[in-house]
Write an enzyme that holds these catalytic residues in place. Structure first.
Site, PDB file in Angstrom:
ATOM      1  N   SER A 291      35.664  44.192  42.395  1.00 48.77           N
ATOM      2  CA  SER A 291      36.407  44.232  41.138  1.00 48.77           C
ATOM      3  C   SER A 291      37.048  45.567  40.796  1.00 48.77           C
ATOM      4  O   SER A 291      37.810  45.667  39.845  1.00 48.77           O
ATOM      5  CB  SER A 291      35.494  43.817  39.974  1.00 48.77           C
ATOM      6  OG  SER A 291      35.234  42.438  40.037  1.00 48.77           O
TER       7      SER A 291
ATOM      8  N   LYS B  53      36.998  49.765  30.460  1.00 51.93           N
ATOM      9  CA  LYS B  53      36.987  48.326  30.724  1.00 51.93           C
ATOM     10  C   LYS B  53      36.167  47.598  29.662  1.00 51.93           C
ATOM     11  O   LYS B  53      35.110  48.080  29.245  1.00 51.93           O
ATOM     12  CB  LYS B  53      36.409  48.088  32.123  1.00 51.93           C
ATOM     13  CG  LYS B  53      36.425  46.634  32.574  1.00 51.93           C
ATOM     14  CD  LYS B  53      35.893  46.527  33.999  1.00 51.93           C
ATOM     15  CE  LYS B  53      35.836  45.092  34.479  1.00 51.93           C
ATOM     16  NZ  LYS B  53      35.321  44.993  35.877  1.00 51.93           N
TER      17      LYS B  53
ATOM     18  N   SER C 281      37.849  42.007  38.607  1.00 49.96           N
ATOM     19  CA  SER C 281      37.906  41.847  37.164  1.00 49.96           C
ATOM     20  C   SER C 281      38.436  43.077  36.422  1.00 49.96           C
ATOM     21  O   SER C 281      38.662  43.029  35.224  1.00 49.96           O
ATOM     22  CB  SER C 281      36.514  41.503  36.628  1.00 49.96           C
ATOM     23  OG  SER C 281      35.595  42.531  36.924  1.00 49.96           O
TER      24      SER C 281
END
Length: 469
Positions: A184, A85, A160
């Site tokens: 997230s 990520k 996210s």
């Protein structure tokens, strides 16, 4: 076995195929790079695809595989591709934090999670998309393509960790790391039909940067099976020198727990999270299905849920403070993040919110003195369409976000472990997920029960039609 079947195999099975020398790290890496080139323009799951670095690593590992006599000495995910990520640092790659002004921010170090993934033998394909500063439960940062759901690209993959979830769901990598500061990992996993784990506070190190939001965020795995997620949690877990807090290792590896049968447990469940709107019918039905299956396993079910209402205000204050802590100039921020920064208040306001959040969290954790697990929705309604909230004011956006993600943030504040499992589909072809929350530091129980649930669930919708060729 054709290329699609191979791309959607669990990561643990791919690791075994490499050990068996049925496929090489180079062949597997090229397969996923080809799929990224073919599909990611439609999905936006990667900010950066590190083709040259991935291929160089794959060639080195292929040579190592040929020259290794004792394959048992290889790390658990040797030669398996993955994504990191873009809130995490990988040496030689940009780390943008979802901020367009940082697209050329190439770093020269690996953070603690990246080091552990590399140590486990993973090949890093690139950096997966995130919302700006990880602030949003959808992944549409200004200056980047929006991340779309592989099951229906009109809809979001969540956020996210939306890029990681979309990549795994689309077979662009078999497993990925995400992070969860208010849902997230769990939200994108539910949106995309995956397993996602938010570990207990202190399970995974934040090294080398530390923690600046009172421990509400943790890295965690996104995978297509509970076993893969558990094995990745094993890899990522553990103390790194200087951590301000940490948990001791589990009694057994998390992966081993997937092979165990849980004794009867006392499990609470709920469909709704007051004071917010009720869960929409398809979400409620998924929870009902999960509860029904748990009942057939001999667990004792009772409706109940700790109250989170008092926690909302202090949690938002701590979340707002994270934008200012990023240290970015106002001009680099989206209007919503700029507004959050302006609302954050003083350092004293932040510390007061932390204190209040901790006091209320004690009440929530005390609920688990009487229950082993809690079953509830992941989000209160199904994924929104891409761009659906783009023209709302910051105030309106915040209200929408609160009413969507309400079942998640309380367990970040408390540091309790949680796992998301797929539990059906809706009329738009989108997966529906359920969430299980466990006692403090007790991921083992969560994983045991989740693995049992997985074995009795209908998991026929593993490959989205968009990428099934």
């Amino acid at each position: 076995m054709n290329s699609v079947e191979l791309a959607f195999k669990p990561a643990l099975e791919l690791a075994q195929l490499i050990r068996d020398r049925t496929i090489s790290p180079l062949e597997l890496t090229q397969l996923y790079l080809d799929r990224i080139a073919r599909y990611d323009s439609q999905l936006g799951s990667f900010f950066t695809v590190a083709v040259d670095m991935a291929l160089a690593d794959a060639k080195t590992k292929t040579e190592q595989l040929i020259n290794t006599s004792d394959l048992k000495l290889l790390p658990p995910f040797f030669g398996v591709p993955t994504g990191i990520k873009d809130l995490n640092a990988v040496a030689g790659m940009p780390v943008t934090y979802g901020v367009a002004a940082l697209k050329n921010n190439i770093v020269d170090y690996d953070d603690g999670v990246t080091m552990r993934l590399k140590g486990a033998g993973f090949i890093i394909l690139g950096k997966t998309a995130t919302s700006e500063l990880g602030s949003f439960p959808y992944t549409e940062p200004p200056g980047f393509p929006p991340t779309r759901n592989p099951w229906n690209p009109d809809y979001t993959s969540g956020g996210s960790s939306g890029g990681a979830a979309a990549a795994v769901a689309a077979g662009l990598c078999p497993i990925a790391q995400g992070s969860d500061g208010g849902g997230s990992v769990r939200g994108p996993a539910a949106c995309c039909g995956l397993v996602g784990i938010k570990p207990a506070k202190g399970r995974i190190s934040h090294a080398p940067v530390g923690d600046y939001q009172s421990g509400i965020s943790s890295n965690g795995p996104l995978a297509r099976t509970v076993a893969d997620a558990a094995a990745l949690l094993d890899v990522m877990s553990g103390y790194i020198t200087g951590d301000p807090y940490w948990l001791p290792p589990p009694e057994i590896p998390f992966l081993a727990a997937t092979q165990q049968v849980s004794p009867p447990l006392r499990i609470a469940y709920t469909y709704d999270i007051p004071p917010f709107n009720q869960a929409e019918p398809v979400v409620k039905a998924a929870v009902e299905q999960g509860v029904k299956l748990l009942g057939t396993m001999g667990h004792h079910l009772e409706m109940g849920c700790p109250s989170i209402e008092e926690l909302i205000e202090p949690f938002i204050k701590v979340w707002q403070a994270g934008v200012g802590a990023a240290g970015l100039p106002d001009a680099a921020l989206s209007p919503f993040n700029y507004w959050l920064k302006e609302q954050a208040g003083s350092a004293g306001d932040y510390l007061q919110a932390v204190r209040q959040m901790q006091l209320i969290s004690r009440k929530i954790v005390a609920f688990f003195d009487h229950f082993d697990l809690l079953v509830l929705p992941v989000y209160l309604h199904q994924p929104i369409k891409v761009g659906e909230w783009a023209n709302l004011s910051p105030e309106e956006t915040l209200v929408k976000i609160q009413h969507w993600v309400a079942p998640c943030p309380a367990f970040n504040a408390c540091g309790l472990p949680a796992i998301t499992l797929p539990m059906g589909q809706d009329d738009n072809g989108l997966p529906v997920g359920v969430q299980l929350v466990g006692k403090p530091a007790d991921e083992l129980t969560l994983i045991r029960v989740a693995a049992q649930l997985e074995r009795v669930c209908d998991r026929q919708f593993l490959i989205p039609p968009l990428v099934n060729h």
